[in-house]
Design a protein around this motif. Structure first.
Motif, PDB file in Angstrom:
ATOM      1  N   ARG A 153       1.076  -1.101   0.243  1.00  0.00           N
ATOM      2  CA  ARG A 153       0.160   0.279  -0.265  1.00  0.00           C
ATOM      3  C   ARG A 153       0.918   1.435   0.023  1.00  0.00           C
ATOM      4  O   ARG A 153       1.591   1.298   1.018  1.00  0.00           O
ATOM      5  CB  ARG A 153      -1.083   0.018   1.294  1.00  0.00           C
ATOM      6  N   GLY A 154       0.687   2.230  -0.634  1.00  0.00           N
ATOM      7  CA  GLY A 154       1.654   3.156  -0.732  1.00  0.00           C
ATOM      8  C   GLY A 154       2.818   3.532  -1.530  1.00  0.00           C
ATOM      9  O   GLY A 154       3.627   4.862  -1.974  1.00  0.00           O
ATOM     10  N   SER A 155       2.767   2.065  -2.356  1.00  0.00           N
ATOM     11  CA  SER A 155       4.220   2.102  -3.271  1.00  0.00           C
ATOM     12  C   SER A 155       4.207   2.757  -4.414  1.00  0.00           C
ATOM     13  O   SER A 155       4.946   2.823  -4.555  1.00  0.00           O
ATOM     14  CB  SER A 155       4.233   0.730  -3.926  1.00  0.00           C
ATOM     15  N   ILE A 156       2.803   3.303  -4.558  1.00  0.00           N
ATOM     16  CA  ILE A 156       2.873   4.131  -6.512  1.00  0.00           C
ATOM     17  C   ILE A 156       3.432   5.716  -6.057  1.00  0.00           C
ATOM     18  O   ILE A 156       4.307   5.654  -6.830  1.00  0.00           O
ATOM     19  CB  ILE A 156       1.439   4.054  -7.200  1.00  0.00           C
ATOM     20  N   GLU A 157       2.313   6.314  -4.930  1.00  0.00           N
ATOM     21  CA  GLU A 157       3.158   7.518  -4.691  1.00  0.00           C
ATOM     22  C   GLU A 157       4.623   7.281  -3.843  1.00  0.00           C
ATOM     23  O   GLU A 157       5.092   7.980  -4.138  1.00  0.00           O
ATOM     24  CB  GLU A 157       2.125   8.179  -3.207  1.00  0.00           C
ATOM     25  N   ALA A 158       5.034   6.141  -3.510  1.00  0.00           N
ATOM     26  CA  ALA A 158       6.800   6.757  -2.509  1.00  0.00           C
ATOM     27  C   ALA A 158       7.299   6.482  -4.201  1.00  0.00           C
ATOM     28  O   ALA A 158       8.219   6.650  -3.956  1.00  0.00           O
ATOM     29  CB  ALA A 158       6.913   5.367  -2.007  1.00  0.00           C
ATOM     30  N   LEU A 159       7.164   4.864  -4.912  1.00  0.00           N
ATOM     31  CA  LEU A 159       8.264   6.308  -6.148  1.00  0.00           C
ATOM     32  C   LEU A 159       7.927   7.211  -7.402  1.00  0.00           C
ATOM     33  O   LEU A 159       9.054   7.859  -7.880  1.00  0.00           O
ATOM     34  CB  LEU A 159       7.103   4.226  -7.491  1.00  0.00           C
ATOM     35  N   LYS A 160       6.891   7.546  -7.331  1.00  0.00           N
ATOM     36  CA  LYS A 160       6.741   8.625  -7.892  1.00  0.00           C
ATOM     37  C   LYS A 160       7.838   9.672  -6.918  1.00  0.00           C
ATOM     38  O   LYS A 160       7.734  10.623  -7.733  1.00  0.00           O
ATOM     39  CB  LYS A 160       4.825   9.446  -7.778  1.00  0.00           C
ATOM     40  N   ALA A 161       7.481   9.457  -5.751  1.00  0.00           N
ATOM     41  CA  ALA A 161       7.962  10.441  -4.792  1.00  0.00           C
ATOM     42  C   ALA A 161       9.431  10.242  -5.353  1.00  0.00           C
ATOM     43  O   ALA A 161      10.375  11.538  -5.184  1.00  0.00           O
ATOM     44  CB  ALA A 161       7.541  10.525  -3.829  1.00  0.00           C
ATOM     45  N   GLU A 162      10.331   8.831  -5.317  1.00  0.00           N
ATOM     46  CA  GLU A 162      11.414   8.883  -5.074  1.00  0.00           C
ATOM     47  C   GLU A 162      11.836   9.307  -7.093  1.00  0.00           C
ATOM     48  O   GLU A 162      12.925   9.078  -7.388  1.00  0.00           O
ATOM     49  CB  GLU A 162      11.956   7.322  -5.454  1.00  0.00           C
ATOM     50  N   GLY A 163      11.033   9.160  -7.712  1.00  0.00           N
ATOM     51  CA  GLY A 163      11.104   9.684  -9.347  1.00  0.00           C
ATOM     52  C   GLY A 163      11.322   8.761 -10.064  1.00  0.00           C
ATOM     53  O   GLY A 163      12.258   8.385 -11.347  1.00  0.00           O
ATOM     54  N   LYS A 164      11.490   7.146  -9.513  1.00  0.00           N
ATOM     55  CA  LYS A 164      11.419   6.152 -10.221  1.00  0.00           C
ATOM     56  C   LYS A 164       9.545   5.320 -11.169  1.00  0.00           C
ATOM     57  O   LYS A 164       9.667   5.011 -11.758  1.00  0.00           O
ATOM     58  CB  LYS A 164      11.034   4.695  -9.558  1.00  0.00           C
ATOM     59  N   LEU A 165       8.534   6.495 -10.376  1.00  0.00           N
ATOM     60  CA  LEU A 165       7.344   5.872 -11.685  1.00  0.00           C
ATOM     61  C   LEU A 165       7.154   8.053 -11.699  1.00  0.00           C
ATOM     62  O   LEU A 165       7.488   8.892 -11.373  1.00  0.00           O
ATOM     63  CB  LEU A 165       6.058   5.976 -10.648  1.00  0.00           C
ATOM     64  N   GLU A 166       6.825   8.407 -13.453  1.00  0.00           N
ATOM     65  CA  GLU A 166       6.551   9.266 -13.215  1.00  0.00           C
ATOM     66  C   GLU A 166       4.847   9.542 -12.943  1.00  0.00           C
ATOM     67  O   GLU A 166       4.431   8.800 -12.992  1.00  0.00           O
ATOM     68  CB  GLU A 166       6.518  10.068 -14.834  1.00  0.00           C
ATOM     69  N   SER A 167       4.638  10.856 -12.247  1.00  0.00           N
ATOM     70  CA  SER A 167       3.182  11.006 -12.667  1.00  0.00           C
ATOM     71  C   SER A 167       2.123  10.253 -13.905  1.00  0.00           C
ATOM     72  O   SER A 167       2.927  10.504 -15.168  1.00  0.00           O
ATOM     73  CB  SER A 167       2.954  13.199 -12.513  1.00  0.00           C
ATOM     74  N   LYS A 168       1.362  10.141 -13.226  1.00  0.00           N
ATOM     75  CA  LYS A 168       0.315   9.673 -14.475  1.00  0.00           C
ATOM     76  C   LYS A 168       0.912   8.858 -15.152  1.00  0.00           C
ATOM     77  O   LYS A 168       0.286   7.605 -15.809  1.00  0.00           O
ATOM     78  CB  LYS A 168      -0.406  10.853 -15.398  1.00  0.00           C
ATOM     79  N   GLN A 169       2.142   7.583 -15.170  1.00  0.00           N
ATOM     80  CA  GLN A 169       1.966   6.703 -15.719  1.00  0.00           C
ATOM     81  C   GLN A 169       1.395   5.481 -15.185  1.00  0.00           C
ATOM     82  O   GLN A 169       1.733   4.415 -16.496  1.00  0.00           O
ATOM     83  CB  GLN A 169       4.159   6.167 -15.214  1.00  0.00           C
ATOM     84  N   VAL A 170       1.468   5.252 -14.363  1.00  0.00           N
ATOM     85  CA  VAL A 170       0.149   3.924 -14.091  1.00  0.00           C
ATOM     86  C   VAL A 170      -0.889   4.311 -14.438  1.00  0.00           C
ATOM     87  O   VAL A 170      -1.092   3.235 -15.274  1.00  0.00           O
ATOM     88  CB  VAL A 170       0.419   4.117 -12.423  1.00  0.00           C
TER      89      VAL A 170
END
Ligand code: HEC
Ligand code: HEC
Ligand code: HEC
Length: 120
Positions: free
Chosen positions: A73-90
C-alpha cells in the motif's frame, strides 16, 4: 481418566489438525491485499480501485500490475516521490491502456474517461 488415554487423544488431534494447519499456512502465504482501495489521484481527485475484482477477472496474474510497483500500500506514491515512476504513468500506461485495449477487443472494459475514475 488415565494419562495414556489423554496422550492418545492429543496424538489423534495432532494428526487430524496437521493437514488443516499446513493448508492454512499455504493459503495465507500469498497476501491478496485489500479488496477495495482508494488511490491518490492528485488534483483530479481520488480514484476508487476494485482490487479484488481485477484479481478475479484478469487471467494475466498479479504481475500485469505489480511489475510496475510492489504489492505494498502506498508504493505508487512512494515510487513517484523517488522519481522512479512518472506522474500519471500508472494511470496512462497501465489502467487506461488496458481498459482501452479491452474495449478495442470488444470485451467488457473498465473506465477510460477522467470522471469515471477520479472522484472529487
Ligand atoms: C489491475 C492491477 C492490479 C492487479 C492485477 C493486482 N494488483 Fe495488487 N495492487 C494494485 C494497486 C493499485 C495496489 C495499491 C498500490 C498503492 O497503494 O500504491 C495494490 C496493492 C496490493 C497489495 C498491498 C495492499 C494491501 O492492502 O496491503 C497487495 C498485498 C497486493 N496488491 C497483492 C496482489 C496480488 C496477490 C495480486 C494477484 C493475485 C494482485 N495484487 C493483483 C493493483 C493490482
Ligand atoms: C482508469 C482510471 C483513470 C482514468 C480514466 C484517469 N485517471 Fe488520472 N489517475 C488514475 C490513477 C490510478 C492515478 C494515480 C497514479 C498515477 O499517477 O499514474 C491518476 C493520477 C492522476 C493525476 C495526478 C498525477 C500526480 O502525480 O499528481 C492527475 C492530475 C490525473 N490523474 C488526471 C486525469 C485526467 C485529466 C484524466 C482524463 C483525461 C484522467 N486522470 C483519467 C486513474 C485514472
Ligand atoms: C490488464 C488490464 C487492466 C488493468 C491493468 C486495469 N484494469 Fe481496471 N478493469 C479491467 C477490466 C477487464 C474491467 C472490467 C471487468 C471487471 O469489472 O472485472 C475493469 C474495470 C475497472 C473499473 C470499473 C469497476 C466497476 O465497478 O465497473 C474500475 C474503476 C477500474 N477498472 C479501475 C482501474 C484502475 C484505477 C487501474 C489501475 C490502477 C486499473 N483499473 C487497471 C482491466 C484492467
Amino acid at each position: 481418566m488415565g494419562q495414556r488415554w489423554l496422550t492418545s487423544i492429543l496424538g489423534i488431534c495432532m494428526v487430524i489438525g496437521m493437514p488443516a494447519a499446513v493448508e492454512s499456512i499455504s493459503a495465507g502465504a500469498q497476501d491478496m491485499g485489500a479488496a477495495d482501495m482508494v488511490l491518490e489521484g492528485g488534483s483530479s481527485g481520488e480514484v476508487p480501485f476494485p482490487h479484488r475484482r481485477h484479481q478475479e477477472s484478469l487471467t494475466e496474474g498479479c504481475q500485469v500490475c505489480h511489475d510496475m510497483f510492489p504489492q505494498k500500500r502506498g508504493s505508487i506514491e512512494a515510487l513517484k516521490a523517488e522519481g522512479k515512476l512518472e506522474s500519471k504513468q500508472v494511470m496512462n500506461r497501465l489502467c487506461t491502456a488496458c481498459h482501452r485495449q479491452s474495449r478495442r477487443q470488444g470485451v467488457d472494459a473498465g473506465p477510460t474517461t477522467c470522471s469515471q475514475c477520479h472522484q472529487r
